[in-house]
Every structure is written in structure tokens, then in C-alpha cells.
Scaffold this motif. Structure first.
Motif, mmCIF file in Angstrom:
data_model
loop_
_atom_site.group_PDB
_atom_site.id
_atom_site.type_symbol
_atom_site.label_atom_id
_atom_site.label_comp_id
_atom_site.label_asym_id
_atom_site.label_seq_id
_atom_site.Cartn_x
_atom_site.Cartn_y
_atom_site.Cartn_z
ATOM 1 N N ALA A 1 0.489 -1.223 -0.058
ATOM 2 C CA ALA A 1 0.112 0.006 -0.564
ATOM 3 C C ALA A 1 0.622 1.185 0.142
ATOM 4 N N ALA A 2 0.090 2.065 -0.499
ATOM 5 C CA ALA A 2 0.831 3.709 -0.785
ATOM 6 C C ALA A 2 0.037 4.860 -0.271
ATOM 7 N N ILE A 3 0.430 5.938 0.783
ATOM 8 C CA ILE A 3 -0.756 7.239 0.762
ATOM 9 C C ILE A 3 0.113 8.314 0.232
ATOM 10 N N VAL A 4 -0.500 9.207 -0.913
ATOM 11 C CA VAL A 4 0.218 10.200 -1.147
ATOM 12 C C VAL A 4 -1.130 11.869 -0.666
ATOM 13 N N GLU A 5 -0.409 12.254 -0.336
ATOM 14 C CA GLU A 5 -1.457 13.157 0.272
ATOM 15 C C GLU A 5 -0.971 14.137 0.063
ATOM 16 N N ALA A 6 -1.377 16.195 0.222
ATOM 17 C CA ALA A 6 -1.227 17.162 -0.413
ATOM 18 C C ALA A 6 -2.616 17.538 0.061
ATOM 19 N N LEU A 7 -2.514 19.282 0.185
ATOM 20 C CA LEU A 7 -2.964 20.324 0.953
ATOM 21 C C LEU A 7 -3.452 21.043 -0.058
ATOM 22 N N LYS A 8 -5.190 21.441 0.258
ATOM 23 C CA LYS A 8 -5.927 22.471 -0.605
ATOM 24 C C LYS A 8 -4.990 23.890 -0.933
ATOM 25 N N GLY A 9 -4.080 24.482 -2.137
ATOM 26 C CA GLY A 9 -3.544 25.329 -2.325
ATOM 27 C C GLY A 9 -3.348 25.743 -3.544
ATOM 28 N N GLN A 10 -2.333 26.668 -4.157
ATOM 29 C CA GLN A 10 -2.276 26.488 -5.623
ATOM 30 C C GLN A 10 -1.305 25.667 -5.831
ATOM 31 N N PRO A 11 -1.532 25.223 -7.285
ATOM 32 C CA PRO A 11 -0.291 24.195 -7.645
ATOM 33 C C PRO A 11 1.373 24.405 -6.942
ATOM 34 N N GLY A 12 2.143 24.239 -6.870
ATOM 35 C CA GLY A 12 3.589 24.542 -6.490
ATOM 36 C C GLY A 12 4.017 24.780 -7.654
#
Length: 180
Positions: free
Chosen positions: A169-180
Motif C-alpha cells: 500500500a502507498a499513501i499520497v497526501e496533499a493540501l488544498k492550495g495553489q499548485p506549487g
């Protein structure tokens, strides 16, 4: 304690064998919290949806999106077996019946949901500062590689990173905001 006892008590091994506590590791890594407004997308692992709903509790809200009646039924049954409240909504991937910023956390099953198609709608319904977590089950049919999920996610969210990748299993996480 023998080696066999150590192996049998391992959380990841229990998860792979289907034991009740098999979601402990994933729920910790996803970091859902009591009171979170949770949206799940994809019915590939209905047991995980129920485990996350148990964490958010009655003070939170758990909604699971299903694209078919069969998926909706699977999600209902998993919630019922776990004794948790999950609202199941059968919707098309294009437009969801939620207001902007309705959710604190969105969890996506990357093997059963069309990741690239749902990310714009996730961005709309996720509150500012909210998190999107994409779970990649490597053995699931059609599971994309975690690096591909991360790259797709980075086009819509900031700080996209592979948080965990091992033991199937893998987990990808990100936050709401403008693309970096």
C-alpha cells in the motif's frame, strides 16, 4: 515471544490477513480525526471507509461516494457491519452535490476512482487548508503507481508527497492550495 507470535501481532500482517484491526495502520497514516467532515471517493475498500467513519465519530460526518448501485450497496453493508454511520451518495464523477469547502478530509481509493477526473471536484469541496489523501493498493486491479498519483495530484494541490509506500500500500497526501 516467538518469531511466529511477533509476526502474527504485526498490524500490517493483520491487515493483509483481513483481521478486524487490519485498518489500524492505514487509519493512523491517513490521520482522520474526531469531528472531521470526511468524504471518501471510490468503493475499492469499503472496510477502510467504515474504519475511517469510526474515527470521525458522531461529531463528524462521513460521506462515501459510489458510482454504481453495487458499490453503494457494498459501502452500506461495510458500514452496517462496523456499526458506523456513513451516508452513501451515488453520483457521477463530474459534479457532486456538495458546497465549496464542505469537507476537511477527502480520501480517494486510487484503484477504483478516476483520480485525474475527480481531483478538480475534490479541490472545490475541500476546505482551505484541508487534506486529500489517495490510497494506492498495489495489488488492486488498475492501481496506478504512487509516483503517477503524486504527479497528478501535484497539478491541483500543493505539497503532494508519497507519505508511505510499503507492504502493498502507498499513501499520497496533499493540501488544498495553489499548485506549487
Amino acid at each position: 515471544m516467538s518469531l511466529a507470535e511477533v509476526f502474527a501481532s504485526n498490524v500490517l500482517v493483520r491487515w493483509l490477513r483481513g483481521d478486524p484491526g487490519r485498518y489500524d495502520l492505514l487509519t493512523r497514516m491517513i490521520d482522520a480525526r474526531l469531528g472531521d467532515r470526511l468524504l471518501t471517493v471510490g468503493a475499492g475498500d469499503a472496510g477502510l471507509v467504515a474504519a475511517l467513519a469510526k474515527v470521525t465519530g458522531l461529531s463528524g460526518k462521513a460521506i462515501a461516494l459510489a458510482t454504481t448501485a453495487e458499490d453503494a450497496n457494498t459501502l452500506h453493508l461495510a458500514a452496517e457491519r462496523a456499526g458506523v454511520l456513513v451516508e452513501v451518495a451515488e453520483v457521477e464523477a463530474a459534479t457532486w452535490p456538495f458546497a465549496e469547502g464542505d469537507f476537511d478530509l477527502v480520501v480517494v481509493d486510487a484503484a477504483s476512482a478516476p483520480v485525474a477526473d475527480v481531483l478538480p471536484e475534490i479541490r472545490r469541496v475541500l476546505r482551505s487548508g484541508g487534506r486529500v489523501v489517495l490510497v494506492v493498493r498495489h495489488k488492486a486491479p488498475g492501481a496506478p503507481p504512487p509516483a503517477e498519483v503524486q504527479a497528478t495530484c501535484a497539478a491541483h494541490f500543493r505539497g503532494a508527497r508519497v507519505l508511505f509506500d510499503r507492504d502493498g500500500a502507498a499513501i499520497v497526501e496533499a493540501l488544498k492550495g495553489q499548485p506549487g
